[in-house]
Design an enzyme around this catalytic site. Structure first.
Site, PDB file in Angstrom:
ATOM      1  N   HIS A 150       0.815  -1.227   0.000  1.00 32.43           N
ATOM      2  CA  HIS A 150       0.000   0.000   0.000  1.00 32.43           C
ATOM      3  C   HIS A 150       0.846   1.274   0.000  1.00 32.43           C
ATOM      4  O   HIS A 150       0.296   2.374  -0.185  1.00 32.43           O
ATOM      5  CB  HIS A 150      -0.933   0.040   1.212  1.00 32.43           C
ATOM      6  CG  HIS A 150      -1.977  -1.038   1.204  1.00 32.43           C
ATOM      7  ND1 HIS A 150      -2.828  -1.240   0.144  1.00 32.43           N
ATOM      8  CD2 HIS A 150      -2.306  -1.982   2.130  1.00 32.43           C
ATOM      9  CE1 HIS A 150      -3.631  -2.269   0.415  1.00 32.43           C
ATOM     10  NE2 HIS A 150      -3.332  -2.731   1.604  1.00 32.43           N
TER      11      HIS A 150
ATOM     12  N   ASP B  80      -2.671 -10.677  -2.355  1.00 32.39           N
ATOM     13  CA  ASP B  80      -3.262 -10.151  -1.114  1.00 32.39           C
ATOM     14  C   ASP B  80      -4.743  -9.831  -1.355  1.00 32.39           C
ATOM     15  O   ASP B  80      -5.143  -9.537  -2.480  1.00 32.39           O
ATOM     16  CB  ASP B  80      -2.498  -8.878  -0.725  1.00 32.39           C
ATOM     17  CG  ASP B  80      -2.822  -8.383   0.676  1.00 32.39           C
ATOM     18  OD1 ASP B  80      -2.057  -8.710   1.595  1.00 32.39           O
ATOM     19  OD2 ASP B  80      -3.833  -7.667   0.842  1.00 32.39           O
TER      20      ASP B  80
ATOM     21  N   HIS C 270      -6.232  -7.259  -0.516  1.00 30.35           N
ATOM     22  CA  HIS C 270      -6.376  -5.832  -0.814  1.00 30.35           C
ATOM     23  C   HIS C 270      -5.622  -5.476  -2.102  1.00 30.35           C
ATOM     24  O   HIS C 270      -4.574  -6.055  -2.390  1.00 30.35           O
ATOM     25  CB  HIS C 270      -5.792  -4.997   0.330  1.00 30.35           C
ATOM     26  CG  HIS C 270      -6.410  -5.270   1.667  1.00 30.35           C
ATOM     27  ND1 HIS C 270      -5.831  -6.117   2.587  1.00 30.35           N
ATOM     28  CD2 HIS C 270      -7.545  -4.809   2.221  1.00 30.35           C
ATOM     29  CE1 HIS C 270      -6.594  -6.159   3.673  1.00 30.35           C
ATOM     30  NE2 HIS C 270      -7.637  -5.377   3.483  1.00 30.35           N
TER      31      HIS C 270
ATOM     32  N   ASP D 285      -4.339 -12.716   3.475  1.00 30.22           N
ATOM     33  CA  ASP D 285      -5.578 -12.266   4.112  1.00 30.22           C
ATOM     34  C   ASP D 285      -6.818 -12.539   3.260  1.00 30.22           C
ATOM     35  O   ASP D 285      -7.934 -12.190   3.656  1.00 30.22           O
ATOM     36  CB  ASP D 285      -5.506 -10.785   4.510  1.00 30.22           C
ATOM     37  CG  ASP D 285      -4.832  -9.908   3.475  1.00 30.22           C
ATOM     38  OD1 ASP D 285      -4.564 -10.400   2.349  1.00 30.22           O
ATOM     39  OD2 ASP D 285      -4.557  -8.735   3.772  1.00 30.22           O
TER      40      ASP D 285
END
Ligand SMILES: [Zn+2]
Length: 293
Positions: A111, A148, A150, A229
């Site tokens: 991120h 991931d 995200h 995740d």
């Protein structure tokens, strides 16, 4: 980041404990991460951003960059070594010291944008590794894959428009950080997945979307943003992957790497917050990376 925070030291303990208990750890070469060379970090991050982070390190307690992303007195030192792990792993794999590498690092990186820390991330470890492979090792084509839950907005921001690098990802959408619905440049392949998607949804995306693009790109090295995740036990997200899916995805990546990249793959830990599922998933991933049956 505080005792309440899911991005916690116990994550790395859970990985090490599971690798030891399952007999994987003795089959691996373990190395401590060095600090990243500053010039490797500033290939991705603006110098003024690195300077600002340095000034924000608190003498004690926490400095909140955003409500989810806090620095304690040791955070930036860990971030330098997380990025350093990714750089050292590229060096080891390119130099023939290792066939593949997994970087068990915190804080995560995908991120982190060139001039913005967010989402538990400060330095973008994988983007730094990608640029290092191109600039320090003279490669002309690298691939980044990100599984991931995200979207890797930071990696996209750093690498979009650099046609030497192909980035392939899938991620839950709509979901944090709410980016990735369009491909901002031809070198980005973003595949949003609705909540409750599982391996039956994700595997065809990998097979039919990632693999043709990866083969067409012919990467000389593959980097993985390995977040776990999207596991069905991880309530950070709402996807339904299991260990067998992580093993299968990793095997697909390894097959591309064997065909084009002399088997060279460097994987860096991103998310993964359900500790038991994280340990089991990383073990499945590493078994496929290392060819341990
Ligand atoms: Zn994540």
């Amino acid at each position: 980041m505080g005792s309440w925070h899911p991005e916690c030291p116990e994550r790395l303990d859970a990985i090490a404990d599971h690798l030891l208990a399952t007999g994987v750890l003795p089959q691996l070469i373990e190395r401590e991460a060095p600090n990243a060379p500053p010039e490797a970090v500033t290939r991705v991050h603006a110098a003024h951003y690195v300077e600002r982070l340095t000034q924000q390190v608190p003498a004690e307690g926490y400095y909140p960059i955003d409500p989810d992303t806090l620095m304690n007195p040791h955070t930036l030192a860990a971030a330098w070594r997380a990025a350093g792990a990714a750089v050292a792993a590229v060096d080891a794999v390119m130099g023939g010291d290792a066939d593949t590498a997994f970087c068990a690092v915190r804080p995560p990186g995908h991120h982190a944008e060139p001039d913005k820390a967010m989402g538990f991330c400060f330095f973008n470890n994988v983007a730094i590794a990608a640029r290092h492979a191109l600039e320090a090792h003279g490669l002309s084509r690298v691939a980044v894959v990100d599984f991931d839950v995200h979207h890797g907005n930071g990696t996209e921001a750093a690498l979009q428009g650099d046609d030497r690098i192909l980035m392939c990802s899938f991620f839950q959408h709509p979901f944090y950080p709410f980016s990735g619905t369009r491909n901002p440049a031809p070198n980005m392949l973003n595949l949003p997945v609705s909540a409750y998607g599982d391996g039956g949804i994700v595997r065809p995306l990998v097979q039919d979307e990632w693999l043709p693009r990866l083969h067409a790109h012919r990467p000389q090295l593959i980097l993985i943003s390995a977040g776990f995740d999207a596991h069905r036990e991880d309530d950070m997200g709402q996807l339904g992957l299991v260990e067998a899916d992580y093993a299968w995805i990793t095997e697909q990546i390894m097959a591309v790497a064997r065909e084009h990249a002399q088997g060279r793959v460097v994987s860096c830990l991103e998310g993964g917050y359900a500790l038991s599922a994280l340990g089991r998933s990383v073990a499945a991933h590493i078994r496929a990376l290392a060819g341990i049956g």
